[in-house]
Motif scaffolding. Structure first.
Motif, PDB file in Angstrom:
ATOM      1  N   THR A   2      -9.348  13.504  11.585  1.00  0.00           N
ATOM      2  CA  THR A   2      -9.045  12.354  12.451  1.00  0.00           C
ATOM      3  C   THR A   2      -9.611  11.135  11.717  1.00  0.00           C
ATOM      4  O   THR A   2     -10.200  11.250  10.660  1.00  0.00           O
ATOM      5  CB  THR A   2      -9.795  12.500  13.787  1.00  0.00           C
ATOM      6  N   GLY A   3      -9.451   9.961  12.308  1.00  0.00           N
ATOM      7  CA  GLY A   3      -9.956   8.767  11.634  1.00  0.00           C
ATOM      8  C   GLY A   3      -8.959   8.263  10.613  1.00  0.00           C
ATOM      9  O   GLY A   3      -7.849   8.768  10.487  1.00  0.00           O
ATOM     10  N   ARG A   4      -9.374   7.277   9.819  1.00  0.00           N
ATOM     11  CA  ARG A   4      -8.491   6.609   8.880  1.00  0.00           C
ATOM     12  C   ARG A   4      -8.785   7.039   7.447  1.00  0.00           C
ATOM     13  O   ARG A   4      -9.897   7.481   7.135  1.00  0.00           O
ATOM     14  CB  ARG A   4      -8.651   5.084   9.002  1.00  0.00           C
ATOM     15  N   VAL A   5      -7.755   6.944   6.615  1.00  0.00           N
ATOM     16  CA  VAL A   5      -7.911   7.268   5.188  1.00  0.00           C
ATOM     17  C   VAL A   5      -7.439   6.062   4.376  1.00  0.00           C
ATOM     18  O   VAL A   5      -6.402   5.459   4.664  1.00  0.00           O
ATOM     19  CB  VAL A   5      -7.084   8.517   4.808  1.00  0.00           C
ATOM     20  N   VAL A   6      -8.225   5.690   3.378  1.00  0.00           N
ATOM     21  CA  VAL A   6      -7.870   4.589   2.458  1.00  0.00           C
ATOM     22  C   VAL A   6      -7.534   5.223   1.114  1.00  0.00           C
ATOM     23  O   VAL A   6      -8.213   6.157   0.675  1.00  0.00           O
ATOM     24  CB  VAL A   6      -9.046   3.610   2.300  1.00  0.00           C
ATOM     25  N   VAL A   7      -6.446   4.771   0.476  1.00  0.00           N
ATOM     26  CA  VAL A   7      -6.075   5.295  -0.839  1.00  0.00           C
ATOM     27  C   VAL A   7      -5.907   4.134  -1.814  1.00  0.00           C
ATOM     28  O   VAL A   7      -5.178   3.175  -1.509  1.00  0.00           O
ATOM     29  CB  VAL A   7      -4.728   6.058  -0.809  1.00  0.00           C
ATOM     30  N   LEU A   8      -6.585   4.210  -2.955  1.00  0.00           N
ATOM     31  CA  LEU A   8      -6.358   3.245  -4.040  1.00  0.00           C
ATOM     32  C   LEU A   8      -5.243   3.831  -4.896  1.00  0.00           C
ATOM     33  O   LEU A   8      -5.366   4.990  -5.355  1.00  0.00           O
ATOM     34  CB  LEU A   8      -7.621   3.070  -4.888  1.00  0.00           C
ATOM     35  N   THR A   9      -4.176   3.076  -5.063  1.00  0.00           N
ATOM     36  CA  THR A   9      -3.006   3.677  -5.702  1.00  0.00           C
ATOM     37  C   THR A   9      -2.267   2.687  -6.587  1.00  0.00           C
ATOM     38  O   THR A   9      -2.268   1.484  -6.376  1.00  0.00           O
ATOM     39  CB  THR A   9      -2.031   4.235  -4.635  1.00  0.00           C
ATOM     40  N   GLY A  10      -1.577   3.278  -7.597  1.00  0.00           N
ATOM     41  CA  GLY A  10      -0.665   2.501  -8.435  1.00  0.00           C
ATOM     42  C   GLY A  10       0.293   3.480  -9.068  1.00  0.00           C
ATOM     43  O   GLY A  10      -0.054   4.660  -9.236  1.00  0.00           O
ATOM     44  N   GLY A  11       1.456   3.032  -9.405  1.00  0.00           N
ATOM     45  CA  GLY A  11       2.380   3.870 -10.167  1.00  0.00           C
ATOM     46  C   GLY A  11       2.957   5.027  -9.375  1.00  0.00           C
ATOM     47  O   GLY A  11       2.755   5.152  -8.167  1.00  0.00           O
ATOM     48  N   VAL A  12       3.620   5.888 -10.114  1.00  0.00           N
ATOM     49  CA  VAL A  12       4.411   6.959  -9.507  1.00  0.00           C
ATOM     50  C   VAL A  12       3.511   8.056  -8.938  1.00  0.00           C
ATOM     51  O   VAL A  12       3.699   8.522  -7.813  1.00  0.00           O
ATOM     52  CB  VAL A  12       5.364   7.542 -10.574  1.00  0.00           C
ATOM     53  N   GLY A  13       2.489   8.422  -9.695  1.00  0.00           N
ATOM     54  CA  GLY A  13       1.593   9.497  -9.238  1.00  0.00           C
ATOM     55  C   GLY A  13       0.891   9.109  -7.950  1.00  0.00           C
ATOM     56  O   GLY A  13       0.713   9.927  -7.042  1.00  0.00           O
ATOM     57  N   GLY A  14       0.525   7.838  -7.874  1.00  0.00           N
ATOM     58  CA  GLY A  14      -0.156   7.373  -6.662  1.00  0.00           C
ATOM     59  C   GLY A  14       0.755   7.443  -5.454  1.00  0.00           C
ATOM     60  O   GLY A  14       0.349   7.900  -4.384  1.00  0.00           O
ATOM     61  N   ALA A  15       2.004   7.038  -5.653  1.00  0.00           N
ATOM     62  CA  ALA A  15       2.956   7.043  -4.525  1.00  0.00           C
ATOM     63  C   ALA A  15       3.168   8.466  -4.019  1.00  0.00           C
ATOM     64  O   ALA A  15       3.291   8.697  -2.810  1.00  0.00           O
ATOM     65  CB  ALA A  15       4.270   6.416  -4.962  1.00  0.00           C
ATOM     66  N   LYS A  16       3.155   9.435  -4.944  1.00  0.00           N
ATOM     67  CA  LYS A  16       3.361  10.830  -4.533  1.00  0.00           C
ATOM     68  C   LYS A  16       2.235  11.288  -3.613  1.00  0.00           C
ATOM     69  O   LYS A  16       2.469  11.941  -2.588  1.00  0.00           O
ATOM     70  CB  LYS A  16       3.391  11.751  -5.765  1.00  0.00           C
ATOM     71  N   LEU A  17       0.995  10.916  -3.972  1.00  0.00           N
ATOM     72  CA  LEU A  17      -0.139  11.352  -3.137  1.00  0.00           C
ATOM     73  C   LEU A  17      -0.060  10.693  -1.759  1.00  0.00           C
ATOM     74  O   LEU A  17      -0.266  11.354  -0.731  1.00  0.00           O
ATOM     75  CB  LEU A  17      -1.468  11.009  -3.806  1.00  0.00           C
ATOM     76  N   VAL A  18       0.277   9.411  -1.725  1.00  0.00           N
ATOM     77  CA  VAL A  18       0.340   8.716  -0.436  1.00  0.00           C
ATOM     78  C   VAL A  18       1.424   9.344   0.437  1.00  0.00           C
ATOM     79  O   VAL A  18       1.237   9.549   1.639  1.00  0.00           O
ATOM     80  CB  VAL A  18       0.596   7.201  -0.618  1.00  0.00           C
ATOM     81  N   LEU A  19       2.536   9.730  -0.172  1.00  0.00           N
ATOM     82  CA  LEU A  19       3.612  10.387   0.596  1.00  0.00           C
ATOM     83  C   LEU A  19       3.122  11.720   1.161  1.00  0.00           C
ATOM     84  O   LEU A  19       3.334  12.033   2.335  1.00  0.00           O
ATOM     85  CB  LEU A  19       4.830  10.621  -0.287  1.00  0.00           C
TER      86      LEU A  19
END
Ligand code: FO1
Length: 311
Positions: A2-19
Motif C-alpha cells: 500500500t502507499g505510494r511508489v516513486v520511480v526515477l526513470t529514463g529511456g526504454v528500460g525505465g518505461a518498461k519498469l513503470v508499466l
C-alpha cells in the motif's frame, strides 16, 4: 504494497519498469520522475524523448519493438522533409509530431513542461503521475573522441559509436526540481523509491544533478532500490556497458551500486550476474523484461526488496 511508489526513470528500460508497476499497484499511487536531459530543440520543436516514451508506454501507444515512438506510425512528414533537403537524422513520425508541435506551442504560451506533461497524460488516460525532473532546461552533452556531442547527436546520429570521455549536464546547476518532485520523495506515504534499469550515466545522473534531488533522496525515509541495468555483464539495450567500459568502470552490479553510493539501500541484481563484492543488500531475479508479465515480475521483485529493507 500500500502507499505510494516513486520511480526515477529514463529511456526504454525505465518505461518498461513503470508499466510493470502500473499493472501491480494502482497507477495513481505511482510518481515517475522522468529524465529530461535528452530533451532538445529540433527543427524549432521542443522534443522530450523520455517523457514521450513513458507517455506512449503507459497509454498503450508505444512501438514495442522499436522502444520509442508510436505503434503503426506513418512517415509522410519525413518523406516530405527529405524532399526539401531537411535534416533527416532524427525521425519524427506523423503522429509523434502532434506531441512536439503541441508541446512547443504550449511552452511558447508560457505553460510549464510539468503542466503540459500532466495535460498529455490526462488526455491519454494515463493515471500514473509523470513529473519531469525539472521545468528548466537541462541538456546532456558528451565529450567524445569526435568532439563534444549533444545527447541526441551521440545517441541517434552517431549510434553511440564515439568513445565517451566525460558527460555533462548543461543547465543542471541552475535548474530547480519540478513541482511535486521533492514532495513525492519526502511524502510519508511513499513506501518505496525505485531507480529503474535506465542508463545510470545518461538517464539517471541528469536527475541526480538537479540541485535538491540527490539531497532529498539521501534524506528519504523510504528505502531506495535500483534495478540493475546490466544483464549478464551487458546492457539490454543502449550503450550502458560500452559507456561503463569507456569510463573505466566494470559492467557489474557492484559498479552500479558504487555509482549510486550514498542514496542506494538495495539492488535488484540479474540472476546471470555475479554478486561478489556487492556491499549493499540485494536480491536476485530474472530482470529481462520482454513480456508484460516480465515487467510485472521485475516490479514485484523490486518492491519486495524495498519492503524487506523497510522493516
Ligand atoms: N531514436 C533513434 O534511434 N532514432 C530516431 O530517429 C529517434 C527519433 C525519436 C523521436 C522522438 C522521440 O521521442 C524519440 C526518438 N528516438 C529515436 C529515441 C530517443 O533518441 C531515445 O528514446 C532517448 O532519447 C534515449 O532514451
Amino acid at each position: 504494497m500500500t502507499g505510494r511508489v516513486v520511480v526515477l526513470t529514463g529511456g526504454v528500460g525505465g518505461a518498461k519498469l513503470v508499466l510493470g508497476l502500473a499493472h501491480l499497484i494502482a497507477p495513481e499511487a505511482i510518481t515517475a520522475i522522468v529524465n529530461t536531459g535528452d530533451d532538445f530543440r529540433h527543427l524549432g520543436l521542443a522534443i522530450s524523448p523520455d517523457i514521450d516514451t513513458l507517455l506512449y508506454t503507459l497509454s498503450g501507444k508505444a512501438n514495442g519493438a522499436q522502444g520509442w515512438g508510436r505503434e503503426g506510425e506513418t512517415w509522410q512528414f519525413m518523406d516530405a522533409l527529405r524532399s526539401l533537403g531537411g535534416e533527416d537524422w532524427f525521425n519524427l513520425g506523423d503522429g509523434d509530431l502532434a506531441l512536439h508541435i503541441e508541446r512547443s506551442a504550449a511552452l511558447a504560451r508560457g505553460e510549464t513542461l510539468s503542466a503540459i506533461t500532466r495535460r498529455f497524460g490526462e488526455a491519454w488516460g494515463v493515471r500514473t503521475r509523470m513529473l519531469p525532473m525539472s521545468d528548466d532546461p537541462v541538456a546532456t552533452h558528451l565529450a567524445t573522441d569526435i568532439g563534444d556531442l549533444p545527447f541526441q547527436r551521440y545517441f541517434v546520429e552517431h549510434r553511440c559509436a564515439p568513445a565517451v570521455g566525460a558527460i555533462r549536464f548543461d543547465g543542471a546547476d541552475g535548474a530547480s526540481p519540478a513541482p511535486g518532485v521533492i514532495e513525492a520523495i519526502r511524502d510519508p506515504a511513499t513506501r518505496a523509491i525505485l531507480i529503474a534499469p535506465s542508463n545510470p550515466y545518461l538517464s539517471v545522473d541528469p536527475i541526480l544533478a538537479v540541485p535538491g534531488i540527490r539531497r532529498a533522496l539521501e534524506a528519504a525515509e523510504a528505502p531506495i532500490v535500483a534495478v540493475s541495468p546490466i544483464v549478464g555483464g551487458k546492457a539490454v539495450k543502449g550503450p550502458t556497458a560500452k559507456l561503463m567500459a569507456e569510463l573505466g568502470v566494470a559492467p557489474t552490479p557492484a559498479a552500479v551500486a558504487a555509482h549510486y553510493a550514498g542514496i542506494l539501500d538495495g539492488l535488484l541484481v540479474d540472476e546471470r550476474d555475479a554478486t561478489i563484492d556487492l556491499v549493499i543488500p540485494y536480491d536476485r531475479a530474472d530482470t529481462l523484461m520482454t513480456t508484460l508479465d516480465d515487467r510485472v515480475r521485475v516490479a514485484h521483485a523490486a518492491l519486495a526488496l524495498a519492503e524487506r529493507l523497510a522493516r
